[in-house]
Design a protein around this motif. Structure first.
Motif, PDB file in Angstrom:
ATOM      1  N   THR A  71     -40.988  21.233   7.811  1.00  0.00           N
ATOM      2  CA  THR A  71     -41.928  20.782   6.783  1.00  0.00           C
ATOM      3  C   THR A  71     -41.305  20.866   5.386  1.00  0.00           C
ATOM      4  O   THR A  71     -41.932  20.459   4.417  1.00  0.00           O
ATOM      5  N   LEU A  72     -40.081  21.368   5.287  1.00  0.00           N
ATOM      6  CA  LEU A  72     -39.379  21.344   4.009  1.00  0.00           C
ATOM      7  C   LEU A  72     -39.092  19.899   3.602  1.00  0.00           C
ATOM      8  O   LEU A  72     -39.044  19.575   2.423  1.00  0.00           O
ATOM      9  N   HIS A  73     -38.925  19.020   4.605  1.00  0.00           N
ATOM     10  CA  HIS A  73     -38.604  17.629   4.290  1.00  0.00           C
ATOM     11  C   HIS A  73     -39.396  16.600   5.084  1.00  0.00           C
ATOM     12  O   HIS A  73     -39.362  15.416   4.766  1.00  0.00           O
ATOM     13  N   ALA A  74     -40.106  17.002   6.116  1.00  0.00           N
ATOM     14  CA  ALA A  74     -40.816  16.045   6.972  1.00  0.00           C
ATOM     15  C   ALA A  74     -42.307  16.032   6.675  1.00  0.00           C
ATOM     16  O   ALA A  74     -42.922  17.087   6.513  1.00  0.00           O
ATOM     17  N   VAL A  75     -42.873  14.839   6.616  1.00  0.00           N
ATOM     18  CA  VAL A  75     -44.318  14.720   6.411  1.00  0.00           C
ATOM     19  C   VAL A  75     -45.030  14.310   7.699  1.00  0.00           C
ATOM     20  O   VAL A  75     -46.253  14.315   7.747  1.00  0.00           O
ATOM     21  N   GLN A  76     -44.267  13.961   8.717  1.00  0.00           N
ATOM     22  CA  GLN A  76     -44.827  13.639  10.026  1.00  0.00           C
ATOM     23  C   GLN A  76     -44.840  14.896  10.888  1.00  0.00           C
ATOM     24  O   GLN A  76     -44.014  15.790  10.695  1.00  0.00           O
ATOM     25  N   PRO A  77     -45.752  14.965  11.856  1.00  0.00           N
ATOM     26  CA  PRO A  77     -45.751  16.125  12.762  1.00  0.00           C
ATOM     27  C   PRO A  77     -44.431  16.223  13.523  1.00  0.00           C
ATOM     28  O   PRO A  77     -43.727  15.223  13.697  1.00  0.00           O
ATOM     29  N   GLN A  78     -44.126  17.418  13.970  1.00  0.00           N
ATOM     30  CA  GLN A  78     -42.901  17.626  14.744  1.00  0.00           C
ATOM     31  C   GLN A  78     -42.931  16.743  15.990  1.00  0.00           C
ATOM     32  O   GLN A  78     -43.929  16.735  16.720  1.00  0.00           O
ATOM     33  N   PRO A  79     -41.859  15.988  16.238  1.00  0.00           N
ATOM     34  CA  PRO A  79     -41.835  15.100  17.405  1.00  0.00           C
ATOM     35  C   PRO A  79     -41.982  15.874  18.718  1.00  0.00           C
ATOM     36  O   PRO A  79     -41.469  16.985  18.856  1.00  0.00           O
ATOM     37  N   GLY A 101     -24.226  -4.758  -3.543  1.00  0.00           N
ATOM     38  CA  GLY A 101     -24.787  -5.472  -4.680  1.00  0.00           C
ATOM     39  C   GLY A 101     -26.052  -4.878  -5.258  1.00  0.00           C
ATOM     40  O   GLY A 101     -26.670  -5.471  -6.143  1.00  0.00           O
ATOM     41  N   ALA A 102     -26.430  -3.698  -4.802  1.00  0.00           N
ATOM     42  CA  ALA A 102     -27.634  -3.061  -5.343  1.00  0.00           C
ATOM     43  C   ALA A 102     -27.401  -2.633  -6.791  1.00  0.00           C
ATOM     44  O   ALA A 102     -26.292  -2.252  -7.167  1.00  0.00           O
ATOM     45  N   ARG A 103     -28.465  -2.681  -7.575  1.00  0.00           N
ATOM     46  CA  ARG A 103     -28.417  -2.254  -8.979  1.00  0.00           C
ATOM     47  C   ARG A 103     -29.040  -0.877  -9.182  1.00  0.00           C
ATOM     48  O   ARG A 103     -28.806  -0.229 -10.185  1.00  0.00           O
ATOM     49  N   ARG A 104     -29.873  -0.468  -8.212  1.00  0.00           N
ATOM     50  CA  ARG A 104     -30.551   0.833  -8.293  1.00  0.00           C
ATOM     51  C   ARG A 104     -30.581   1.479  -6.914  1.00  0.00           C
ATOM     52  O   ARG A 104     -30.608   0.803  -5.895  1.00  0.00           O
ATOM     53  N   MET A 105     -30.624   2.805  -6.931  1.00  0.00           N
ATOM     54  CA  MET A 105     -30.790   3.587  -5.712  1.00  0.00           C
ATOM     55  C   MET A 105     -31.927   4.562  -5.980  1.00  0.00           C
ATOM     56  O   MET A 105     -31.952   5.210  -7.041  1.00  0.00           O
ATOM     57  N   THR A 106     -32.875   4.628  -5.061  1.00  0.00           N
ATOM     58  CA  THR A 106     -34.020   5.525  -5.223  1.00  0.00           C
ATOM     59  C   THR A 106     -34.179   6.396  -3.991  1.00  0.00           C
ATOM     60  O   THR A 106     -33.526   6.175  -2.956  1.00  0.00           O
ATOM     61  N   LEU A 107     -35.059   7.361  -4.093  1.00  0.00           N
ATOM     62  CA  LEU A 107     -35.401   8.219  -2.963  1.00  0.00           C
ATOM     63  C   LEU A 107     -36.688   8.943  -3.282  1.00  0.00           C
ATOM     64  O   LEU A 107     -37.150   8.964  -4.417  1.00  0.00           O
ATOM     65  N   ARG A 108     -37.253   9.532  -2.257  1.00  0.00           N
ATOM     66  CA  ARG A 108     -38.429  10.393  -2.409  1.00  0.00           C
ATOM     67  C   ARG A 108     -38.073  11.721  -1.755  1.00  0.00           C
ATOM     68  O   ARG A 108     -37.474  11.754  -0.682  1.00  0.00           O
ATOM     69  N   VAL A 109     -38.450  12.804  -2.398  1.00  0.00           N
ATOM     70  CA  VAL A 109     -38.156  14.138  -1.879  1.00  0.00           C
ATOM     71  C   VAL A 109     -39.379  15.020  -2.126  1.00  0.00           C
ATOM     72  O   VAL A 109     -40.060  14.876  -3.139  1.00  0.00           O
ATOM     73  N   LEU A 110     -39.662  15.893  -1.194  1.00  0.00           N
ATOM     74  CA  LEU A 110     -40.800  16.794  -1.366  1.00  0.00           C
ATOM     75  C   LEU A 110     -40.500  17.806  -2.468  1.00  0.00           C
ATOM     76  O   LEU A 110     -39.384  18.330  -2.566  1.00  0.00           O
ATOM     77  N   PRO A 114     -48.515  14.257  -7.646  1.00  0.00           N
ATOM     78  CA  PRO A 114     -48.934  15.645  -7.431  1.00  0.00           C
ATOM     79  C   PRO A 114     -49.761  15.806  -6.157  1.00  0.00           C
ATOM     80  O   PRO A 114     -50.633  14.989  -5.855  1.00  0.00           O
ATOM     81  N   GLU A 115     -49.439  16.856  -5.418  1.00  0.00           N
ATOM     82  CA  GLU A 115     -50.187  17.247  -4.217  1.00  0.00           C
ATOM     83  C   GLU A 115     -50.421  16.061  -3.281  1.00  0.00           C
ATOM     84  O   GLU A 115     -51.481  15.908  -2.681  1.00  0.00           O
ATOM     85  N   GLU A 116     -49.409  15.235  -3.106  1.00  0.00           N
ATOM     86  CA  GLU A 116     -49.511  14.010  -2.308  1.00  0.00           C
ATOM     87  C   GLU A 116     -49.641  14.293  -0.813  1.00  0.00           C
ATOM     88  O   GLU A 116     -50.242  13.513  -0.073  1.00  0.00           O
ATOM     89  N   PHE A 117     -49.078  15.413  -0.354  1.00  0.00           N
ATOM     90  CA  PHE A 117     -49.100  15.744   1.064  1.00  0.00           C
ATOM     91  C   PHE A 117     -49.684  17.135   1.285  1.00  0.00           C
ATOM     92  O   PHE A 117     -49.488  18.034   0.468  1.00  0.00           O
ATOM     93  N   LEU A 118     -50.366  17.300   2.395  1.00  0.00           N
ATOM     94  CA  LEU A 118     -50.863  18.606   2.828  1.00  0.00           C
ATOM     95  C   LEU A 118     -50.033  19.003   4.042  1.00  0.00           C
ATOM     96  O   LEU A 118     -50.151  18.401   5.117  1.00  0.00           O
ATOM     97  N   THR A 176     -50.603  23.713   2.692  1.00  0.00           N
ATOM     98  CA  THR A 176     -50.194  23.742   1.289  1.00  0.00           C
ATOM     99  C   THR A 176     -50.028  22.317   0.776  1.00  0.00           C
ATOM    100  O   THR A 176     -49.426  21.482   1.458  1.00  0.00           O
ATOM    101  N   TYR A 177     -50.549  22.060  -0.409  1.00  0.00           N
ATOM    102  CA  TYR A 177     -50.365  20.753  -1.029  1.00  0.00           C
ATOM    103  C   TYR A 177     -48.977  20.692  -1.663  1.00  0.00           C
ATOM    104  O   TYR A 177     -48.563  21.626  -2.350  1.00  0.00           O
ATOM    105  N   VAL A 178     -48.288  19.582  -1.413  1.00  0.00           N
ATOM    106  CA  VAL A 178     -46.896  19.430  -1.839  1.00  0.00           C
ATOM    107  C   VAL A 178     -46.747  18.128  -2.623  1.00  0.00           C
ATOM    108  O   VAL A 178     -47.251  17.079  -2.208  1.00  0.00           O
ATOM    109  N   ASP A 179     -46.015  18.196  -3.737  1.00  0.00           N
ATOM    110  CA  ASP A 179     -45.732  17.009  -4.546  1.00  0.00           C
ATOM    111  C   ASP A 179     -44.734  16.098  -3.846  1.00  0.00           C
ATOM    112  O   ASP A 179     -43.852  16.560  -3.114  1.00  0.00           O
ATOM    113  N   ASP A 180     -44.840  14.804  -4.124  1.00  0.00           N
ATOM    114  CA  ASP A 180     -43.877  13.813  -3.701  1.00  0.00           C
ATOM    115  C   ASP A 180     -43.113  13.420  -4.969  1.00  0.00           C
ATOM    116  O   ASP A 180     -43.699  12.902  -5.920  1.00  0.00           O
ATOM    117  N   VAL A 181     -41.820  13.712  -5.009  1.00  0.00           N
ATOM    118  CA  VAL A 181     -41.008  13.485  -6.206  1.00  0.00           C
ATOM    119  C   VAL A 181     -40.184  12.227  -6.007  1.00  0.00           C
ATOM    120  O   VAL A 181     -39.458  12.088  -5.021  1.00  0.00           O
TER     121      VAL A 181
END
Length: 162
Positions: free
Chosen positions: A27-35, A112-121, A143-147, A151-156
């Motif tokens: 849950t440090l990085h996954a928002v889906q239940p454990q497979p 040829g990409a001009r930008r690189m993005t990501l989302r991290v908890l 803020p508090e995007e995931f439970l 615990t509510y966790v931000d999506d950065v």
């Protein structure tokens, strides 16, 4: 230990990547239940070998990064997004994650990409520190995007110009 070797994934990497992905689930990085079995294939119609760079360390699979378009909109095909990064527990601290992030940025730039993005908890301090050290900056916070585990966790949202 040697330096990580980074390469494009191949179809025969599927089983090893699936095992790695399940082994590092947290849950440090996954928002889906454990497979749970039966497991979905690692590669799919949406994400195939062409969308993954893999790291090998001393001849063994040590990690991967998934690089994708953030949306299907033609208006942002100039952007690539890291949509998954995993490093085997035994390979942590050996520069695998850093090598994968650098390779992903270079791969996107060459495409040829001009930008690189990501989302991290928000609570994933090690990943955030790695991304920041590789030039990504925080561009937004949901803020508090995931439970997760009660615990509510931000999506950065992070990004960088290429």
């Amino acid at each position: 230990m040697s330096q990580p070797h980074i390469r494009l994934a191949r179809p025969d990497d599927e089983d090893g990547l699936a095992l790695l992905d399940r082994a590092v689930w947290s849950t440090l990085h996954a928002v889906q239940p454990q497979p749970q079995p039966p497991y979905d294939p690692f590669f799919s119609e949406r994400f195939g070998p062409r969308d993954h760079l893999v790291a090998e360390l001393d001849g063994r699979l040590a990690g991967y990064v998934r690089i994708a378009y953030p949306t299907s909109l033609a208006a942002n095909t100039h952007v690539r997004q890291i949509q998954g990064l995993a490093v085997a527990a035994e390979a942590r601290g050996a520069g695998v994650g850093r090598a994968l992030v650098r390779a992903a940025v270079e791969h996107a730039r060459k495409a040829g990409a001009r930008r690189m993005t990501l989302r991290v908890l928000g609570h994933n301090g090690p990943a955030r520190a790695l991304y920041e050290s590789e030039g990504f900056v925080v561009e937004g916070v949901l803020p508090e995007e995931f439970l997760l585990d009660g615990t509510y966790v931000d999506d950065v949202l992070m990004g960088q110009a290429l």
